[in-house]
Design a protein around this motif. Structure first.
Motif, PDB file in Angstrom:
ATOM      1  N   PHE A 176       7.110  20.824 -66.202  1.00  0.00           N
ATOM      2  CA  PHE A 176       7.004  19.863 -67.298  1.00  0.00           C
ATOM      3  C   PHE A 176       6.745  20.527 -68.652  1.00  0.00           C
ATOM      4  O   PHE A 176       6.495  19.845 -69.630  1.00  0.00           O
ATOM      5  CB  PHE A 176       5.929  18.794 -67.045  1.00  0.00           C
TER       6      PHE A 176
ATOM      7  N   ALA B 172      15.377  29.883 -70.584  1.00  0.00           N
ATOM      8  CA  ALA B 172      16.795  29.875 -70.217  1.00  0.00           C
ATOM      9  C   ALA B 172      17.626  30.604 -71.279  1.00  0.00           C
ATOM     10  O   ALA B 172      18.549  31.344 -70.954  1.00  0.00           O
ATOM     11  CB  ALA B 172      17.290  28.441 -70.059  1.00  0.00           C
ATOM     12  N   LEU B 173      17.272  30.391 -72.526  1.00  0.00           N
ATOM     13  CA  LEU B 173      18.005  31.067 -73.601  1.00  0.00           C
ATOM     14  C   LEU B 173      17.742  32.570 -73.561  1.00  0.00           C
ATOM     15  O   LEU B 173      18.664  33.383 -73.673  1.00  0.00           O
ATOM     16  CB  LEU B 173      17.573  30.505 -74.955  1.00  0.00           C
TER      17      LEU B 173
ATOM     18  N   TYR C 251      14.305  30.381 -82.748  1.00  0.00           N
ATOM     19  CA  TYR C 251      14.641  31.131 -81.540  1.00  0.00           C
ATOM     20  C   TYR C 251      15.073  32.555 -81.838  1.00  0.00           C
ATOM     21  O   TYR C 251      14.654  33.502 -81.175  1.00  0.00           O
ATOM     22  CB  TYR C 251      15.726  30.399 -80.744  1.00  0.00           C
TER      23      TYR C 251
ATOM     24  N   GLY D 238      10.361  26.227 -70.853  1.00  0.00           N
ATOM     25  CA  GLY D 238      11.436  26.139 -69.867  1.00  0.00           C
ATOM     26  C   GLY D 238      12.784  26.367 -70.527  1.00  0.00           C
ATOM     27  O   GLY D 238      13.601  27.177 -70.069  1.00  0.00           O
ATOM     28  N   ALA D 239      13.022  25.666 -71.622  1.00  0.00           N
ATOM     29  CA  ALA D 239      14.314  25.779 -72.304  1.00  0.00           C
ATOM     30  C   ALA D 239      14.456  27.156 -72.945  1.00  0.00           C
ATOM     31  O   ALA D 239      15.518  27.775 -72.893  1.00  0.00           O
ATOM     32  CB  ALA D 239      14.446  24.684 -73.357  1.00  0.00           C
TER      33      ALA D 239
ATOM     34  N   ARG E 213      13.678  33.817 -63.675  1.00  0.00           N
ATOM     35  CA  ARG E 213      13.141  32.593 -64.266  1.00  0.00           C
ATOM     36  C   ARG E 213      12.540  31.738 -63.161  1.00  0.00           C
ATOM     37  O   ARG E 213      13.229  31.428 -62.194  1.00  0.00           O
ATOM     38  CB  ARG E 213      14.304  31.853 -64.941  1.00  0.00           C
TER      39      ARG E 213
ATOM     40  N   ASP F 293       8.634  21.791 -71.181  1.00  0.00           N
ATOM     41  CA  ASP F 293      10.023  21.891 -71.630  1.00  0.00           C
ATOM     42  C   ASP F 293      10.217  23.018 -72.624  1.00  0.00           C
ATOM     43  O   ASP F 293      11.260  23.661 -72.658  1.00  0.00           O
ATOM     44  CB  ASP F 293      10.450  20.612 -72.349  1.00  0.00           C
ATOM     45  N   LEU F 294       9.225  23.205 -73.475  1.00  0.00           N
ATOM     46  CA  LEU F 294       9.379  24.162 -74.561  1.00  0.00           C
ATOM     47  C   LEU F 294       9.689  25.546 -74.011  1.00  0.00           C
ATOM     48  O   LEU F 294      10.669  26.176 -74.384  1.00  0.00           O
ATOM     49  CB  LEU F 294       8.116  24.209 -75.411  1.00  0.00           C
TER      50      LEU F 294
ATOM     51  N   GLU G 284      16.952  34.285 -71.008  1.00  0.00           N
ATOM     52  CA  GLU G 284      17.640  34.834 -69.844  1.00  0.00           C
ATOM     53  C   GLU G 284      19.112  35.073 -70.160  1.00  0.00           C
ATOM     54  O   GLU G 284      19.656  36.136 -69.882  1.00  0.00           O
ATOM     55  CB  GLU G 284      17.508  33.889 -68.649  1.00  0.00           C
ATOM     56  N   ARG G 285      19.724  34.072 -70.767  1.00  0.00           N
ATOM     57  CA  ARG G 285      21.138  34.196 -71.092  1.00  0.00           C
ATOM     58  C   ARG G 285      21.373  35.417 -71.993  1.00  0.00           C
ATOM     59  O   ARG G 285      22.250  36.239 -71.736  1.00  0.00           O
ATOM     60  CB  ARG G 285      21.610  32.926 -71.809  1.00  0.00           C
TER      61      ARG G 285
END
Ligand SMILES: Nc1ncnc2c1ncn2[C@@H]1O[C@H](COP(=O)(O)OP(=O)(O)O)[C@@H](O)[C@H]1O
Ligand SMILES: Nc1ncnc2c1ncn2[C@@H]1O[C@H](COP(=O)(O)OP(=O)(O)O)[C@@H](O)[C@H]1O
Ligand code: SF4
Ligand code: SF4
Ligand code: SF4
Lengths: 265, 263, 392, 466
Positions: free
Chosen positions: C328, C337-338, C302, C333-334, C352, C330-331, C340-341
């Motif tokens: 669906f 989120a990181l 990451y 999607g998760a 997002r 996930d790769l 974005e944070r």
């Protein structure tokens, strides 16, 4: 002084507000028709009638909501996310976090001191985080929308419900009705499922400061109280106007701004 | 010997009274919130039509969503078995039954003796069910019964892709906004539903003859679209209302059970 | 440009069919971990498989389960409908779980729909790590792939041919890099939609023809005076696999935004990294394709990807990021989120969204989210304390 | 997340509950009454284990110890490694590291709590993990991300190449909390020389990583001791497997979960050996005394679970089997694929053996064993390839004389749902009725147990099995 208008054509209800000097002159709400153009005409006609004004008296008019691009009489259209931000600020000047749940969408946003939207998140997953979910469920339970919200307070042991699908949840609900589970427990379970979904979205934007709910679902006291529990935070009440009108109010405020800055037609 | 089947669905309640494998009467009524009441109501209707009383019936089998709540049945059977039984009784050449009701869609394969070989339900989504059409009919402000007829008048091919009922509803609304014809939208809905159901049927392998049961089979638009999606002309169950097939299957089970009890 | 649009929006576009009709083989592949150079060296046209132009999912849903991303489902749908009948071969890669199950699903669909499985159907096993033994494994996979192509298509893939192929592909890489640079300028002379169409076209067109068109188009662009960026917000698109021109159109439709960069595996992502044109070609290909590590399927990287993204934001001067993931997936999607944070913390606005793939996308919902995001950017102005743009 | 949930340390809560339950068996009547009041939501499950006799009680104690170890780790100067169930903890024990296995923690939580792991699962989504990801990691991960568990020190995960959503959860955890991460990665094939070598290379690197993180070198004597223990455990498990084959089986359904939960928590640890010994002993006695495994008395049907079981409140799933007279002959998790086990006879090249003769042999053994843990063994490649899911399931169905095959999983499992329909179709072609459960094994909000049960009933009835 100029009159301005905001018209929010939602999937379920259409709202219109006429404002002057930052005050509401008149407002109206109707059930949305199949064609948004028709809904807009009707609700605008209604509000103009109430204020005893005509469209020509409106210096600037902004449309928002699901059908915003189909409104013929507006000068501009703005997304409902921005409008709800503005509207929320007007309803409660101290607000920093806004939760807007309408008929087919649920959004949460952070706003600044001017009501401008910063980070926001919207429900993309399933219909179960929307007002429509509650409507469908209320119909299955044979209760009104108002009453559905009140069931939470009466329930002792709410059922747990698949919060992932309206239609499948409906199947579970029917099963619970059939097996004689008290209606308040089912209703509370429905409100809880909804609140759980919304809570995820709210926390995604890291809520801070005063929280306000707008949109029709703000009137569901069961969802609101459960959400407060899940978030561990109080949700403020808007007293100046009906929270369902926030989008239209925001649109009118943006219209006023345009009018002030000379962008009249 | 007189027997009956009672099918309490999510949307409708159905009853069939039979004597020596012949139908004496049938009834369909809208299901209320309490299955027991719906059952009593629809049964009363069927009895009245046949000029009979409850005491005349020697065995009743219940099926459908609310089957566990029907007070007067002697036993219960699942919808899968009942629809298969009913369809096979009418048409022994049937190898696959596609039943689309209000709450779910099921495809069932039968062997030559009418036993269930495999079956499958719709995936977690409701978009392949009668509810999908109900919600849409409501949004379009058109009666359910008329959908088939209206869809047949379609001239333009549209497509509705959203798999979710609620989200598809908004898709429909936006098609309306774009000024699309109701007939075309309805036709698109029929095809969307048919495609979903055909995927279901195909995943357990389709074998001829295929028949359709359940309320949605009454919708000629879906019937046609599903035949097209399956690439196989489905057979019509001659002279039998597809909606009552489940109740009829239940009545046939009742006849069997009654036969076992008093040979 | 028309050539690019045709290639980017039609499954059986003219360039592919011309190649096919001249009697040369075409092989499809599913994920950017497959080195296209190998096929080129074998005289085969490598075509990245896509799911556009589907109008239903009845085939996809027959074999795949309900919880699978719509991209592989759409590919299967097209296969089932005979839309890939021009393929002489297909390479399945375990890019993600949905994608690798395309192997079974496609083969099983072949039991029901005659002739939909290409004669050459190959499972190319890409590891999830690029260190030591991971790299060895991949290199060996490449050798096995080469061998099996040679055997099946009766060709010989020599190092010389591979080096030549690398050179040809590098030329395209250089041109795409130039395109990137153009888009990074203050005055952007090309819409993001056009640029993306050009990038996607590169994944299906014969490479030489492609570079020719690209070269011509670029020289036109360099002459262009008109600016697409005037008063608009500069957007970068990242996330799940996307080859959807419509998505870019949707973003640029309101004329308040221009897409200046993307980090998508169909887009311009490998630009910059040219492959050495001398030495051991297989080792170079392995280092490039596996070592590139730009996609979240390479777990545990990451930080590297975040760093790369920051550099790209800096270079392109993006005002905000649209991060999408297909439901669906996930790769992405998760990882979104990181991103974005960590990017919001730097003052870079991010949106997002989760969506369906291509033809199944819900345009209305997307439009609302994108519209609101652009409104947010327009009030926000330049991000305070955000990444200051490096002047070109 | 509800504020009141934030007030409790998760591990402490679990350890306390399990401890209390385990102590029940020895308590006085009054104490017992007190305890039932103290753990109201857990009482259904606890009773189920206590009713299972000595093995059940041993199991509860083992569970409590597991949490206790996590709680005490840092005090005892040990590191905690977050890991997956299909990565054998034996190596961690050999290296003095305490494992925290997400799936096990989630499953126990789902069993123990009235509200299941919902709050933690949802919290995980709030941090950005997709809601569509596998719930088995999301539960425990939520507690960890919320800072409600003992802090983990590093992450070792072994699902890349096998299960994206699982691997992704660990990669996310590592990025979110900035913790060191190592991934064991598996090719899509099993049994050939190339993949065997890959397993070993990869495993050695993992050991280097753990050495670096724990600051301790791998002690081969210690590894030898652990492997010798695993050896015993494998033999005991094989005994259990043999008894599962008997018709009627003397093994109660609930034992199957104890076999694998024990392995995932304590493989190579003497405590697990003791549990297995008690289980084998009890089962042998049952067999000798002619006590059937099922409380229904009669065994009407035999089922192979081709995937995982259903873990929600009150052990409903296991009770269901008991009551209906359905023998549970194990799931994909129950078996260990050790050479010489009966079911591997039909699956050449896909098993491992344990050799403790030299350090290298030990390393090879544990690496190959790890590569054959559940799931990473059988769902790594296309399901119809040699030794993979289809062959394995058929081999087991044959050997255990199953009447039908049932799938249960989670909607998050892209990997199996990606191939499930054709897989089920192929199994049916081999003559096995197949039921696909549509629920989430860890989250009963997805489908209520009532609905799940009805579908099971329907399957058994309609397919003429019961
Ligand atoms: N009196 C009420 N009490 C509780 N909920 C209500 C009430 N009126 C409306 N709602 C909820 O509000 C939703 C409609 O919200 P609204 O903001 O009008 O949606 P939209 O803008 O999309 O048309 C309904 O679906 C319903 O769930
Ligand atoms: N006359 C009709 N024409 C077309 N569709 C119908 C008609 N009657 C019922 N339907 C369809 O059938 C569905 C109900 O089917 P039914 O088999 O009665 O369901 P259930 O058994 O679940 O109550 C409705 O959702 C509707 O879509
Ligand atoms: S699961 Fe239900 S609510 Fe969700 S997408 Fe499907 S029909 Fe819609
Ligand atoms: S996103 Fe990554 S894994 Fe997915 S198709 Fe693209 S390169 Fe392959
Ligand atoms: S295969 Fe499925 S259930 Fe197993 S670990 Fe992966 S996601 Fe979870």
């Amino acid at each position: 002084m100029p009159f301005v208008a905001g018209c929010d054509v939602g999937s379920l209800t259409s709202k219109a507000v006429i404002m002057k000097n930052g005050k509401i002159v008149a407002d109206a709400i109707i059930k949305s028709r199949a064609r948004p153009g028709d809904s807009a005409e009707e609700v605008m006609g209604e509000v103009l009638g109430r204020a005893n004004l005509t469209q020509k008296d409106m210096v600037y008019c902004i449309g928002t909501g699901y059908g915003r691009d189909k409104i013929s009489f507006v000068d501009e259209s703005v997304s409902e996310i921005s409008c709800h931000g503005k509207g929320a600020r007007w309803l409660l000047p101290s607000v920093e976090t806004v939760i807007d749940i309408g008929g087919q969408d649920c959004k949460t946003m952070k706003i600044d001191a001017d009501g401008n939207v910063g980070r926001f998140a919207a429900n993309d997953k399933c219909a179960s985080g929307t007002g429509r979910f509650l409507e469908v469920m209320a119909r299955v339970l044979h209760v009104g929308m108002d009453e559905l919200g009140k069931l939470t307070a009466r329930s002792r042991s709410p059922i747990t419900l698949a919060s992932t699908c309206t239609v499948w949840a409906q199947a579970d609900v029917i099963k619970y009705i059939n097996s004689g589970v008290p209606i308040e427990d089912i209703g509370a379970g429905i409100n809880t499922a909804m609140a759980a979904r919304v809570a995820i979205l709210v926390n995604a934007v890291k809520p801070s400061g005063d929280i306000l709910m707008t949109g029709g679902v703000a009137k569901n006291i069961g969802v609101v109280s459960t959400l407060e529990k899940l978030l561990g935070m109080k949700i403020k009440k808007a007293r100046k106007a009906d929270p369902q009108m926030a989008g239209a109010i925001g649109a009118a405020l943006l219209a006023a701004h345009k009018a002030d800055t000379g962008e009249r037609r | 010997m007189i027997v009956a089947g009672c099918d309490i669905g999510s949307l409708t309640a159905k009853a069939v009274i039979m004597e020596n494998l012949n139908i004496l009467s049938t009834a369909v009524a809208r299901a209320g919130t309490r299955p027991a009441d719906s059952a009593a109501n629809v049964m009363e209707k069927a009895l009245k039509r046949a000029g009979l009383r409850m005491n005349d019936i020697s065995h009743i089998v219940g099926t459908g969503y609310g089957r566990e709540q029907i007070p007067f049945v002697s036993s219960v059977a699942s919808e899968i078995s009942c629809h298969a039984k009913g369809a096979w009784h009418v048409m022994p050449s049937v190898r696959m039954v596609i039943d689309i009701g209000g709450q779910d869609a099921k495809a069932t394969r039968l062997d030559a003796d009418g036993n269930v070989a495999r079956y499958i339900y719709n995936d977690k989504c409701a978009s392949g069910t009668g509810r999908f059409l109900e919600v849409m009919a409501e949004a379009l402000e058109i009666p359910l019964e008329e959908m088939g007829g209206v869809g047949a008048r379609s001239t333009e091919k549209l497509s509705i892709s959203n798999q979710c009922v609620i989200f598809a509803e908004t898709e429909v609304v936006s098609l309306v906004n774009e000024g699309k014809e109701t007939a075309d939208i309805i036709n698109a809905l029929h095809h969307a539903l048919a495609k979903r159901v055909s995927a279901l049927a195909r995943s357990i392998e389709v074998e001829q003859d295929v028949v359709m049961t359940g309320g949605v089979a009454k919708n000629s638009g879906v019937f046609g679209a599903l035949s097209q999606a399956l690439g196989i002309g489905m057979k019509a169950l001659n002279g039998v209302d597809p909606q009552i097939v489940g109740a009829m299957g239940a009545a046939l089970f009742a006849a069997e059970n009654a036969g076992k009890e008093n040979p | 440009m028309d050539v690019f649009y045709e290639a980017a929006t039609r499954v059986d576009c003219r360039p592919i069919m011309e190649w096919k009709n001249s009697g040369r083989p075409v092989v499809g592949y599913t994920c950017s971990y497959t080195p296209a150079e190998i096929f080129y060296a074998a005289g085969i046209l490598p075509v990245r498989l896509r799911g556009i132009e589907t109008d239903g999912m009845e085939v996809g849903d027959t074999y795949f389960g309900p919880f699978i991303c719509s991209f592989p489902k759409c590919i299967l749908q097209l296969a089932g409908k005979g839309k890939f009948s021009f393929l002489d071969g297909a390479i399945i890669t375990p890019g993600c779980d949905g994608m690798r199950r395309l192997d079974e699903c496609w083969r099983k669909a072949g039991e029901d729909y005659e002739g939909i499985v290409p004669d050459y159907f190959y499972y190319f096993d890409v590891p999830h790590k690029s260190e030591n033994h991971g790299m060895d494994w991949y290199l060996e996979e490449l050798r096995l792939l080469v061998k099996s192509i040679e055997d099946h298509f009766h060709v010989e893939i020599t190092d010389e041919k591979l080096l030549n192929a690398i050179a040809v592909f590098n030329k395209g890489r250089r041109l795409l890099r130039e395109l990137e640079d153009l888009r990074s300028k203050d005055d952007v002379v090309v819409s993001g939609t056009d640029a993306f169409a050009a990038a996607v076209a590169g994944t299906v067109m014969p490479r030489e023809e492609y570079t020719r068109y690209l070269e011509g188009w670029l020289s036109d662009l360099k002459e262009r005076k008109a600016s697409f960026s005037d008063g608009k917000k500069r957007i970068m698109v990242v996330g799940s696999v996307s080859d959807e021109i419509d998505l870019f159109e949707l973003i640029e439709a309101r004329k308040t935004a221009v897409v200046v960069a993307e980090n998508l595996c169909f887009g311009i992502r490998y630009e910059g990294n040219e492959i050495p044109e001398t030495g051991d070609p297989m080792a170079s290909l392995a280092a490039h394709y596996l070592g590139g590590s730009v996609c979240p399927r390479m777990f545990g990287k990451y930080k590297e990807r975040l760093q790369m993204l920051k550099e790209r934001i800096l270079r392109s001067g993006a005002d905000g990021l649209i991060m999408q993931n297909i439901r669906f997936c996930d790769l992405h999607g998760a990882e979104n989120a990181l991103f974005e944070r960590d990017l919001e913390a730097l003052g870079i606005p991010c949106l997002r969204v989760e969506r369906e793939y291509g033809p199944h996308i819900d345009a209305g919902r997307m439009r609302l989210r994108i519209g609101a995001f652009l409104e947010r950017l327009s009030v926000a102005g330049k991000p305070a304390g955000g990444v200051q743009r490096r002047t070109a | 997340m509800r504020p009141e949930i934030r007030e409790y340390n998760y591990d402490w809560m679990m350890a306390g509950t399990l401890n209390a339950a385990g102590a029940l068996a020895n308590g006085t009547k009054k104490e017992t009454e007190m305890t039932w009041r103290y753990i109201p939501y857990f009482s259904g499950v606890a009773r189920a284990f206590i009713n299972a006799g000595p093995p059940g009680i041993a199991f509860l104690e083992l569970g409590a110890r597991y949490y206790q170890n996590i709680l005490n780790a840092h005090r005892d100067g040990k590191k905690i490694a977050a890991t997956t169930f299909c990565n054998t903890p034996s190596i961690l024990y050999a290296m003095g590291v305490v494992p925290a296995t997400f799936e096990v923690l989630t499953a126990i939580g789902a069993l123990v709590w009235k509200r299941g792991m919902f709050d933690y699962m949802d919290y995980c989504c709030e941090t950005g993990m997709p809601e569509t990801s596998c719930s088995s990691q999301r539960g425990a991960l939520g507690a960890v991300l919320a800072g409600l568990s003992e802090k983990i020190d590093f992450i070792v995960c072994d699902t890349p190449g096998v299960c994206d959503t699982n691997a992704n959860a660990f990669a996310f955890a590592s990025a979110y909390m900035d913790k060191p991460f190592y991934q064991l990665n598996y090719p899509s094939v099993l049994g050939d020389e190339r993949s065997q070598k890959y397993h070993i290379d990869d495993y050695k690197e993992m050991i280097r990583f753990i050495e670096e993180q724990s600051g301790k070198k791998l002690d081969y004597d210690q590894l030898g001791t652990v492997l010798a223990e695993v050896d015993k455990q494998d033999a005991l498990t094989a005994d259990m497997e043999d008894m599962l084959m008997l018709t009627p089986t003397p093994v109660p359904p609930i034992y199957t979960i104890m076999i694998y939960a024990g392995r995932f928590c304590f493989s190579g640890h003497p405590e697990y050996t003791r549990l297995l010994e008690i289980m084998v002993d009890t089962t042998r006695k049952r067999a000798a005394a002619g006590v059937p495994g099922l409380s229904a008395g009669e065994e009407k049907l035999r089922v192979v679970m081709c995937y995982i079981d259903h873990y929600t409140v009150d052990m409903n799933f296991y009770h269901y089997f008991e009551e209906r007279g359905i023998a549970h002959t194990g799931s994909i998790l129950t078996r260990n694929f050790r050479d010489g086990n009966k079911y591997v006879a039909d699956l050449p090249g896909t098993s491992y053996s344990i050799d403790t003769s030299s350090p290298d042999a030990m390393l090879d053994s544990i690496a190959q064993m790890n590569a054959r843990m559940p799931m990473v063994r059988s769902i790594r490649g296309p399901y119809d390839k040699q030794g993979m899911w289809l062959e394995e399931t058929l081999a087991c169905a044959k050997l255990y004389q199953a009447d039908c095959i049932i799938y249960n999983g989670t909607p998050g499992c892209r990997n199996t749902w990606g191939m499930l329909k054709p897989f089920a179709r192929d199994l049916e072609k081999h003559g096995y009725p197949v039921h696909i459960m549509n629920d989430d094994g860890f989250d009963d909000r997805v489908e209520s147990w009532d609905a799940t049960r009805e579908r099971l009933d329907e399957f058994f009835n309609v397919r003429g099995l019961l």
